[in-house]
Design a protein around this motif. Structure first.
Motif, PDB file in Angstrom:
ATOM      1  N   ILE A 207     -49.907  38.424  52.405  1.00 29.52           N
ATOM      2  CA  ILE A 207     -49.698  39.099  50.995  1.00 29.52           C
ATOM      3  C   ILE A 207     -50.480  38.631  50.048  1.00 29.52           C
ATOM      4  O   ILE A 207     -50.526  37.437  49.674  1.00 29.52           O
ATOM      5  CB  ILE A 207     -48.238  39.085  50.853  1.00 29.52           C
ATOM      6  CG1 ILE A 207     -47.212  39.505  52.259  1.00 29.52           C
ATOM      7  CG2 ILE A 207     -47.813  39.899  49.614  1.00 29.52           C
ATOM      8  CD1 ILE A 207     -45.869  39.261  52.391  1.00 29.52           C
ATOM      9  N   LYS A 208     -50.896  39.691  49.034  1.00 28.25           N
ATOM     10  CA  LYS A 208     -51.850  39.183  47.916  1.00 28.25           C
ATOM     11  C   LYS A 208     -50.716  38.830  46.808  1.00 28.25           C
ATOM     12  O   LYS A 208     -49.970  39.435  46.657  1.00 28.25           O
ATOM     13  CB  LYS A 208     -52.844  40.275  47.427  1.00 28.25           C
ATOM     14  CG  LYS A 208     -53.836  40.700  48.435  1.00 28.25           C
ATOM     15  CD  LYS A 208     -54.433  41.697  48.042  1.00 28.25           C
ATOM     16  CE  LYS A 208     -55.805  41.877  49.167  1.00 28.25           C
ATOM     17  NZ  LYS A 208     -56.126  43.220  49.517  1.00 28.25           N
ATOM     18  N   GLY A 209     -51.266  37.669  46.146  1.00 30.55           N
ATOM     19  CA  GLY A 209     -50.373  37.103  45.068  1.00 30.55           C
ATOM     20  C   GLY A 209     -49.180  36.352  45.586  1.00 30.55           C
ATOM     21  O   GLY A 209     -48.182  36.234  44.845  1.00 30.55           O
TER      22      GLY A 209
ATOM     23  N   SER B  88     -45.994  33.385  55.835  1.00 33.97           N
ATOM     24  CA  SER B  88     -47.265  33.445  56.130  1.00 33.97           C
ATOM     25  C   SER B  88     -47.806  33.251  57.593  1.00 33.97           C
ATOM     26  O   SER B  88     -48.535  34.003  58.169  1.00 33.97           O
ATOM     27  CB  SER B  88     -48.152  32.480  55.275  1.00 33.97           C
ATOM     28  OG  SER B  88     -48.074  32.866  53.799  1.00 33.97           O
TER      29      SER B  88
ATOM     30  N   GLU C 187     -52.504  41.054  57.612  1.00 32.16           N
ATOM     31  CA  GLU C 187     -53.235  40.325  56.374  1.00 32.16           C
ATOM     32  C   GLU C 187     -52.049  39.777  55.411  1.00 32.16           C
ATOM     33  O   GLU C 187     -50.971  40.391  55.524  1.00 32.16           O
ATOM     34  CB  GLU C 187     -53.940  41.640  55.636  1.00 32.16           C
ATOM     35  CG  GLU C 187     -54.922  40.991  54.421  1.00 32.16           C
ATOM     36  CD  GLU C 187     -55.496  42.159  53.877  1.00 32.16           C
ATOM     37  OE1 GLU C 187     -55.679  41.923  52.463  1.00 32.16           O
ATOM     38  OE2 GLU C 187     -55.970  43.115  54.684  1.00 32.16           O
TER      39      GLU C 187
END
Length: 135
Positions: free
Chosen positions: A115-117, A104, A113
């Protein structure tokens, strides 16, 4: 030629930023290699446990510890291997947990951006039981 409204790029700040990205990337690569090595050791330990389970005799087993071989009782050998297996699994989980914030952080440094999830956690046994009661 500079763009209008863009702040001038300070070469010292740019070098510091790139050095910081490089440091975090190096830590990530080190952790990934550590995971590979730990998984390899975990698989070898699992294979050793399986061989002991298949062996029906109660004979003593030869065990390699460091640079020497020791003949041990089958139960002691089995406990030793199981303990090593559990410790390796814990170390793998710990390394994976430590790796997530680093990934992150490097995405933040690269102005990407997240990472989603990425930070999803599995449901606990009590949460699954509660869901099953509702269904």
């Amino acid at each position: 030629m500079e763009e209008k409204g863009a702040a001038p790029i300070d070469s010292q700040q740019l070098l510091e930023h790139l050095a910081q990205v490089e440091d975090v990337a190096e830590e990530i690569l080190t952790d990934k290699q550590k995971l590979i090595d730990l998984n390899h050791h975990w698989n070898q330990t699992r294979e050793a446990m399986r061989v002991l389970q298949k062996d029906k005799s109660d004979n003593k087993q030869w065990v390699c510890m460091g640079n020497m071989f020791i003949k041990m009782e089958k139960k002691s050998t089995s406990r030793l291997i199981e303990k090593d297996f559990d410790q390796t699994a814990q170390e793998i989980a710990k390394t994976r947990t430590e790796l997530k914030p680093k990934l992150s952080h490097i995405r933040d440094l690269e102005h990407k951006e997240g990472i989603k999830g990425f930070h999803l956690q599995p449901l606990s046994k009590t949460e699954i039981a509660a869901i099953n009661e509702l269904i």
